[in-house]
Design a protein around this motif. Structure first.
Motif, mmCIF file in Angstrom:
data_model
loop_
_atom_site.group_PDB
_atom_site.id
_atom_site.type_symbol
_atom_site.label_atom_id
_atom_site.label_comp_id
_atom_site.label_asym_id
_atom_site.label_seq_id
_atom_site.Cartn_x
_atom_site.Cartn_y
_atom_site.Cartn_z
ATOM 1 N N ARG A 199 0.841 -1.205 0.000
ATOM 2 C CA ARG A 199 0.000 0.000 0.000
ATOM 3 C C ARG A 199 0.875 1.253 0.000
ATOM 4 O O ARG A 199 0.589 2.230 -0.697
ATOM 5 N N LEU A 200 1.944 1.234 0.789
ATOM 6 C CA LEU A 200 2.872 2.373 0.823
ATOM 7 C C LEU A 200 3.486 2.592 -0.554
ATOM 8 O O LEU A 200 3.576 3.721 -1.037
ATOM 9 N N LEU A 201 3.889 1.515 -1.199
ATOM 10 C CA LEU A 201 4.487 1.614 -2.525
ATOM 11 C C LEU A 201 3.505 2.225 -3.526
ATOM 12 O O LEU A 201 3.855 3.148 -4.271
ATOM 13 N N LYS A 202 2.269 1.755 -3.532
ATOM 14 C CA LYS A 202 1.256 2.294 -4.447
ATOM 15 C C LYS A 202 0.970 3.761 -4.149
ATOM 16 O O LYS A 202 0.845 4.580 -5.066
ATOM 17 N N THR A 203 0.870 4.100 -2.872
ATOM 18 C CA THR A 203 0.593 5.484 -2.490
ATOM 19 C C THR A 203 1.748 6.389 -2.905
ATOM 20 O O THR A 203 1.539 7.498 -3.405
ATOM 21 N N THR A 204 2.962 5.921 -2.714
ATOM 22 C CA THR A 204 4.148 6.699 -3.097
ATOM 23 C C THR A 204 4.160 6.948 -4.594
ATOM 24 O O THR A 204 4.395 8.076 -5.042
ATOM 25 N N ARG A 205 3.916 5.901 -5.359
ATOM 26 C CA ARG A 205 3.900 6.068 -6.818
ATOM 27 C C ARG A 205 2.836 7.080 -7.237
ATOM 28 O O ARG A 205 3.078 7.927 -8.094
ATOM 29 N N ALA A 206 1.653 6.976 -6.645
ATOM 30 C CA ALA A 206 0.572 7.897 -6.990
ATOM 31 C C ALA A 206 0.908 9.323 -6.572
ATOM 32 O O ALA A 206 0.680 10.269 -7.322
ATOM 33 N N ALA A 207 1.469 9.478 -5.389
ATOM 34 C CA ALA A 207 1.776 10.812 -4.868
ATOM 35 C C ALA A 207 2.869 11.498 -5.671
ATOM 36 O O ALA A 207 2.866 12.716 -5.810
ATOM 37 N N LEU A 208 3.788 10.715 -6.193
ATOM 38 C CA LEU A 208 4.927 11.311 -6.897
ATOM 39 C C LEU A 208 4.784 11.261 -8.418
ATOM 40 O O LEU A 208 5.696 11.658 -9.136
ATOM 41 N N ALA A 209 3.654 10.803 -8.909
ATOM 42 C CA ALA A 209 3.450 10.670 -10.353
ATOM 43 C C ALA A 209 3.459 12.020 -11.068
ATOM 44 O O ALA A 209 3.897 12.117 -12.199
ATOM 45 N N ASP A 210 2.975 13.039 -10.401
ATOM 46 C CA ASP A 210 2.922 14.376 -10.994
ATOM 47 C C ASP A 210 3.923 15.266 -10.261
ATOM 48 O O ASP A 210 3.671 15.688 -9.133
ATOM 49 N N PRO A 211 5.067 15.552 -10.879
ATOM 50 C CA PRO A 211 6.105 16.343 -10.209
ATOM 51 C C PRO A 211 5.615 17.689 -9.678
ATOM 52 O O PRO A 211 6.122 18.177 -8.679
ATOM 53 N N GLU A 212 4.619 18.280 -10.307
ATOM 54 C CA GLU A 212 4.114 19.570 -9.849
ATOM 55 C C GLU A 212 3.342 19.449 -8.541
ATOM 56 O O GLU A 212 3.214 20.420 -7.800
ATOM 57 N N ARG A 213 2.815 18.266 -8.251
ATOM 58 C CA ARG A 213 2.032 18.062 -7.024
ATOM 59 C C ARG A 213 2.869 17.489 -5.885
ATOM 60 O O ARG A 213 2.371 17.350 -4.771
ATOM 61 N N GLU A 214 4.127 17.150 -6.124
ATOM 62 C CA GLU A 214 4.953 16.504 -5.103
ATOM 63 C C GLU A 214 4.930 17.203 -3.746
ATOM 64 O O GLU A 214 4.695 16.545 -2.739
ATOM 65 N N PRO A 215 5.170 18.498 -3.667
ATOM 66 C CA PRO A 215 5.187 19.127 -2.330
ATOM 67 C C PRO A 215 3.870 18.971 -1.578
ATOM 68 O O PRO A 215 3.858 18.812 -0.364
ATOM 69 N N VAL A 216 2.765 18.990 -2.288
ATOM 70 C CA VAL A 216 1.458 18.854 -1.661
ATOM 71 C C VAL A 216 1.168 17.383 -1.344
ATOM 72 O O VAL A 216 0.542 17.057 -0.340
ATOM 73 N N ALA A 217 1.641 16.483 -2.187
ATOM 74 C CA ALA A 217 1.333 15.061 -2.058
ATOM 75 C C ALA A 217 2.176 14.351 -0.996
ATOM 76 O O ALA A 217 1.723 13.376 -0.407
ATOM 77 N N LEU A 218 3.356 14.833 -0.733
ATOM 78 C CA LEU A 218 4.246 14.133 0.204
ATOM 79 C C LEU A 218 3.639 13.900 1.588
ATOM 80 O O LEU A 218 3.816 12.816 2.149
#
Length: 78
Positions: A14-33
């Motif tokens: 689940r962590l791996l999937k969430t990480t991939r989803a959160a970091l998929a869009d480089p512009e959203r990284e700061p908000v997604a982390l």
């Protein structure tokens, strides 16, 4: 595989999937982390409960039992 082992391996996936989803869009990284905080804590707790914190080799053996590593052909398609 025991139930606690299964719980830890599933938490990691689940962590791996969430990480991939959160970091998929480089512009959203700061908000997604911050979204990774809960899955990281869940995985940490599951590993600690098993006594596997710091024992990556054993842990990844459990994960591989749930989700075998992709073949070379699979990796090229990703």
């Amino acid at each position: 595989m025991t139930e606690p082992e299964l719980t830890a391996a599933r938490a990691y996936l689940r962590l791996l999937k969430t990480t991939r989803a959160a970091l998929a869009d480089p512009e959203r990284e700061p908000v997604a982390l911050p979204l990774l905080t809960a899955p990281m804590a869940e995985t940490d707790a599951a590993l600690t409960a098993l006594g596997l914190a710091g024992n990556e080799a054993e842990f990844f053996r459990l994960v591989a039992a749930l989700r075998p590593a992709p073949s070379g052909a699979d990796r090229g398609a990703a």
